[in-house]
Write a protein that holds these residues in place. Structure first.
Motif, PDB file in Angstrom:
ATOM      1  N   ALA A  21      -3.655 130.337 134.906  1.00  0.00           N
ATOM      2  CA  ALA A  21      -5.095 130.616 134.130  1.00  0.00           C
ATOM      3  C   ALA A  21      -5.517 130.611 132.874  1.00  0.00           C
ATOM      4  N   ASP A  22      -6.764 130.265 132.872  1.00  0.00           N
ATOM      5  CA  ASP A  22      -7.414 130.557 130.732  1.00  0.00           C
ATOM      6  C   ASP A  22      -8.698 129.570 131.073  1.00  0.00           C
ATOM      7  N   ILE A  23      -8.881 130.981 129.602  1.00  0.00           N
ATOM      8  CA  ILE A  23     -10.582 130.779 129.828  1.00  0.00           C
ATOM      9  C   ILE A  23     -10.934 129.243 128.921  1.00  0.00           C
ATOM     10  N   VAL A  24      -9.958 128.071 128.575  1.00  0.00           N
ATOM     11  CA  VAL A  24      -9.855 127.179 127.605  1.00  0.00           C
ATOM     12  C   VAL A  24      -9.282 126.973 128.357  1.00  0.00           C
ATOM     13  N   GLU A  25      -9.779 125.751 129.626  1.00  0.00           N
ATOM     14  CA  GLU A  25      -9.409 124.757 129.774  1.00  0.00           C
ATOM     15  C   GLU A  25      -8.207 124.174 129.042  1.00  0.00           C
ATOM     16  N   GLU A  26      -8.241 123.724 128.194  1.00  0.00           N
ATOM     17  CA  GLU A  26      -7.792 122.397 127.185  1.00  0.00           C
ATOM     18  C   GLU A  26      -6.145 123.281 126.857  1.00  0.00           C
ATOM     19  N   ASN A  27      -6.176 124.504 127.597  1.00  0.00           N
ATOM     20  CA  ASN A  27      -4.690 125.368 127.057  1.00  0.00           C
ATOM     21  C   ASN A  27      -3.985 125.506 128.438  1.00  0.00           C
ATOM     22  N   ALA A  28      -4.725 126.103 129.256  1.00  0.00           N
ATOM     23  CA  ALA A  28      -4.609 125.928 130.409  1.00  0.00           C
ATOM     24  C   ALA A  28      -3.288 124.790 130.942  1.00  0.00           C
ATOM     25  N   LEU A  29      -3.532 123.436 130.773  1.00  0.00           N
ATOM     26  CA  LEU A  29      -3.668 122.694 131.448  1.00  0.00           C
ATOM     27  C   LEU A  29      -2.499 121.674 130.940  1.00  0.00           C
ATOM     28  N   ALA A  30      -2.960 122.433 129.436  1.00  0.00           N
ATOM     29  CA  ALA A  30      -1.232 122.488 128.196  1.00  0.00           C
ATOM     30  C   ALA A  30       0.268 123.133 128.444  1.00  0.00           C
ATOM     31  N   ALA A  32       0.175 124.311 131.789  1.00  0.00           N
ATOM     32  CA  ALA A  32       0.825 123.266 133.105  1.00  0.00           C
ATOM     33  C   ALA A  32       1.511 122.739 132.191  1.00  0.00           C
ATOM     34  N   GLU A  33       1.381 121.648 131.561  1.00  0.00           N
ATOM     35  CA  GLU A  33       2.114 120.454 131.269  1.00  0.00           C
ATOM     36  C   GLU A  33       3.064 121.110 130.988  1.00  0.00           C
ATOM     37  N   ARG A  34       3.833 121.895 130.248  1.00  0.00           N
ATOM     38  CA  ARG A  34       4.686 122.606 129.242  1.00  0.00           C
ATOM     39  C   ARG A  34       5.484 123.057 130.541  1.00  0.00           C
ATOM     40  N   ASN A  35       5.093 123.737 131.792  1.00  0.00           N
ATOM     41  CA  ASN A  35       5.497 124.538 132.666  1.00  0.00           C
ATOM     42  C   ASN A  35       6.168 124.051 134.329  1.00  0.00           C
ATOM     43  N   ASP A  36       5.422 122.819 134.224  1.00  0.00           N
ATOM     44  CA  ASP A  36       5.717 121.610 135.361  1.00  0.00           C
ATOM     45  C   ASP A  36       4.879 122.150 136.133  1.00  0.00           C
ATOM     46  N   ILE A  37       3.891 122.794 136.331  1.00  0.00           N
ATOM     47  CA  ILE A  37       2.419 123.777 136.865  1.00  0.00           C
ATOM     48  C   ILE A  37       1.536 122.865 137.896  1.00  0.00           C
ATOM     49  N   ASP A  38       1.449 122.358 139.245  1.00  0.00           N
ATOM     50  CA  ASP A  38       0.717 121.289 139.243  1.00  0.00           C
ATOM     51  C   ASP A  38      -0.602 121.531 139.020  1.00  0.00           C
ATOM     52  N   PRO A  39      -1.225 120.591 138.518  1.00  0.00           N
ATOM     53  CA  PRO A  39      -2.084 120.752 137.458  1.00  0.00           C
ATOM     54  C   PRO A  39      -3.251 120.740 139.456  1.00  0.00           C
ATOM     55  N   ALA A  40      -3.240 121.286 139.947  1.00  0.00           N
ATOM     56  CA  ALA A  40      -4.393 121.841 141.139  1.00  0.00           C
ATOM     57  C   ALA A  40      -4.639 122.608 140.845  1.00  0.00           C
ATOM     58  N   ASN A  41      -3.187 123.448 140.435  1.00  0.00           N
ATOM     59  CA  ASN A  41      -3.280 124.686 140.548  1.00  0.00           C
ATOM     60  C   ASN A  41      -3.472 125.799 138.869  1.00  0.00           C
ATOM     61  N   VAL A  42      -4.239 125.102 138.663  1.00  0.00           N
ATOM     62  CA  VAL A  42      -4.913 125.707 136.456  1.00  0.00           C
ATOM     63  C   VAL A  42      -6.700 125.409 137.375  1.00  0.00           C
ATOM     64  N   TYR A  43      -6.167 127.119 136.598  1.00  0.00           N
ATOM     65  CA  TYR A  43      -8.022 127.513 136.662  1.00  0.00           C
ATOM     66  C   TYR A  43      -8.162 127.959 135.147  1.00  0.00           C
ATOM     67  N   THR A  44      -9.596 128.515 135.775  1.00  0.00           N
ATOM     68  CA  THR A  44      -9.867 129.185 134.322  1.00  0.00           C
ATOM     69  C   THR A  44     -10.458 130.537 134.004  1.00  0.00           C
ATOM     70  N   ASP A  45     -10.894 130.138 135.944  1.00  0.00           N
ATOM     71  CA  ASP A  45     -11.006 131.605 136.377  1.00  0.00           C
ATOM     72  C   ASP A  45      -9.736 132.480 137.182  1.00  0.00           C
ATOM     73  N   TYR A  46      -9.403 133.760 136.000  1.00  0.00           N
ATOM     74  CA  TYR A  46      -8.082 134.037 137.000  1.00  0.00           C
ATOM     75  C   TYR A  46      -8.388 134.527 139.030  1.00  0.00           C
ATOM     76  N   GLU A  47      -9.626 134.773 138.691  1.00  0.00           N
ATOM     77  CA  GLU A  47     -10.176 135.450 140.471  1.00  0.00           C
ATOM     78  C   GLU A  47     -10.063 134.861 141.204  1.00  0.00           C
ATOM     79  N   ARG A  48     -10.294 132.864 141.236  1.00  0.00           N
ATOM     80  CA  ARG A  48      -9.993 132.530 142.037  1.00  0.00           C
ATOM     81  C   ARG A  48      -8.497 131.997 141.888  1.00  0.00           C
ATOM     82  N   MET A  49      -7.931 131.741 141.255  1.00  0.00           N
ATOM     83  CA  MET A  49      -6.231 131.848 141.137  1.00  0.00           C
ATOM     84  C   MET A  49      -6.158 132.634 142.082  1.00  0.00           C
ATOM     85  N   LEU A  50      -6.367 134.077 142.110  1.00  0.00           N
ATOM     86  CA  LEU A  50      -6.044 134.819 142.960  1.00  0.00           C
ATOM     87  C   LEU A  50      -6.288 134.446 144.432  1.00  0.00           C
TER      88      LEU A  50
END
Length: 338
Positions: A21-30, A32-50
Motif C-alpha cells: 500500500a502507498d498513498i501514491v498509486e504510481e509508487n505502489a504499482l512500481a 509491486a512490479e519490482r517485487n512480483d506482487i499481484d496487481p490485484a493486491n496493490v492499494y492506496t488505502d492500507y486499511e482496505r489492504m488489511l
C-alpha cells in the motif's frame, strides 16, 4: 526502505510478499512490479489492504510522524500477528507509549528496525563484552550524525551491549541553529549527552558531522580492555586488552546493518513466542534516552527516568520559539543503517 524490507522477506523461505500500500498509486504499482506482487493486491488505502488481504506481518516504512497511527490501525485490524516498523519509533513520547500499549493489548508482536542490534558484528561485540574480555564495563562512548535519526541505532546498540540494563538518568546539551528536519522531525545540529545506568555504568554520545568525538561508532571501555565497533580502517571490531601491545582486529564477513537478520528475529519471535531482540520495549528504552536528553535541555538540569512527559521537547522548544533554527533546505541522503 520498503524495498529493503521486501528484499529481506523475499529472501526468507518462510515468507511470501502478498500485498502493498502507498498513498501514491504510481509508487505502489512500481513497488509491486519490482517485487512480483499481484496487481490485484496493490492499494492506496492500507486499511482496505488489511481487511481484504489479512497479512500475518506488516512492515511500516513511512515518515516518522505517521508511524503511531498506522501501527495502531494495523494492530486493531483482524489478521496481523506482527508489525515491523521503521525507526525511530514515533515523534513524541505519548505516541511511543500508545503504540506499545495497543499492541500489548491486542497481543500483536511489535518490533522496530534497529537492524544493527541483530547484525553479526554487533552480536559479536556484545558476546565479547558478556564473556568478560574487557573486565567490568565502566563507560560506553558513541558518535554519529544526530540523536533522533541516526543516534537511535547507536543508543540501541549501547543498550544491547550492556544487556538492556535500565538507565537511571540523562543530562545533555544541544546546538540547533540551522533547521535540520529529517523524515518529518527536527534533529539537532550537535549534541553532547551523558546518561548513567542503574548499576553506575556511564554512557556518552556526541553528535554532529564535523570532527567526530571518537574514530569509531561505539567504544566500550572496561577495567581490563577496550573494544571499538566500526573503527576507522578495515576492521569491523577491534579489541585491546590491558596486557596487549596491539589491537586484535576482527572482521566477521557479515554486514554492520542486516535487515534479513531483523526479519529472522521477527519470525523467531512468532515461532517461539519469545520477546524479539527488536521488541518494542527495547526500542522504547532508546526513545526515552533521546527524549530525556531533549528534556534535559528544556529543563536545564539532569533528568531522571522514567520520563513523565508526552511531547517531543525539541519540537516543543522550536514551536514555542525557545529555539529558532534558521531555515535550511531539507536534503536527506538515504539512511543505509535503517
Amino acid at each position: 526502505m520498503a524495498y529493503h524490507h521486501a528484499s529481506a522477506y523475499d529472501g526468507d523461505e518462510r515468507c511470501s510478499l502478498v500485498a502493498c500500500a502507498d498513498i501514491v498509486e504510481e509508487n505502489a504499482l512500481a513497488f509491486a512490479e519490482r517485487n512480483d506482487i499481484d496487481p490485484a493486491n496493490v492499494y492506496t488505502d492500507y486499511e482496505r489492504m488489511l481487511r481484504e488481504v489479512e497479512p500475518d506481518i506488516v512492515s511500516v516504512c513511512t515518515p516518522v510522524p505517521t508511524h503511531a497511527d498506522i501501527v495502531i490501525d494495523c494492530a486493531n485490524a483482524d489478521g496481523p500477528r506482527a508489525i515491523h516498523c521503521e525507526k525511530p519509533m514515533a515523534d513524541t513520547m505519548a505516541d511511543s507509549k500508545r503504540m506499545v500499549a495497543v499492541c500489548d493489548e491486542r497481543d500483536v508482536q511489535l518490533t522496530f528496525n534497529h537492524q544493527r542490534r541483530v547484525a553479526t558484528p554487533s552480536r559479536r561485540a556484545a558476546e565479547l563484552v558478556a564473556a568478560g574480555d574487557l573486565g567490568e564495563v565502566t563507560r560506553v562512548e558513541l558518535a554519529t550524525k544526530n540523536l533522533f535519526d541516526a543516534g537511535t541505532h547507536l543508543i540501541d546498540l549501547c543498550n544491547s551491549i550492556l544487556d538492556d540494563r535500565s538507565a537511571a538518568w540523562v543530562m545533555g546539551q544541544i546546538d540547533y541553529r540551522e533547521e535540520n528536519v529529517r523524515y518529518g522531525v527536527h534533529n539537532e545540529n550537535q549534541a553532547f549527552v551523558r546518561w548513567q545506568y542503574e548499576d553506575g555504568t556511564d554512557a556518552v554520545i556526541a553528535t554532529g558531522d564535523e570532527n567526530p568525538f571518537i574514530d569509531c561508532d561505539v567504544r566500550v571501555v572496561g577495567t581490563e580492555g577496550v573494544l571499538e565497533l566500526n573503527p576507522d580502517g578495515n576492521a569491523q571490531i577491534r579489541v585491546r586488552t590491558a596486557d596487549a601491545a596491539a589491537w586484535d582486529e576482527i572482521d566477521t564477513g557479515e554486514p554492520l546493518a542486516d535487515i534479513p537478520a531483523a526479519v529472522g528475529d521477527i519470525i523467531r519471535g512468532l515461532e517461539t513466542d519469545a520477546e524479539p531482540q527488536l521488541g518494542a520495549q527495547r526500542a522504547f528504552a532508546t526513545m526515552e534516552i533521546i527524549f530525556g536528553c531533549y528534556e534535559s535541555v528544556r529543563r536545564r538540569e539532569r533528568v531522571a527516568f522514567p520520563l513523565s512527559i508526552d511531547d517531543n521537547p525539541l519540537v516543543s522548544m522550536v514551536e514555542s520559539g525557545e529555539l529558532s533554527p534558521r531555515p535550511a533546505h531539507e536534503e536527506v541522503a538515504p539512511d543505509t543503517d535503517s
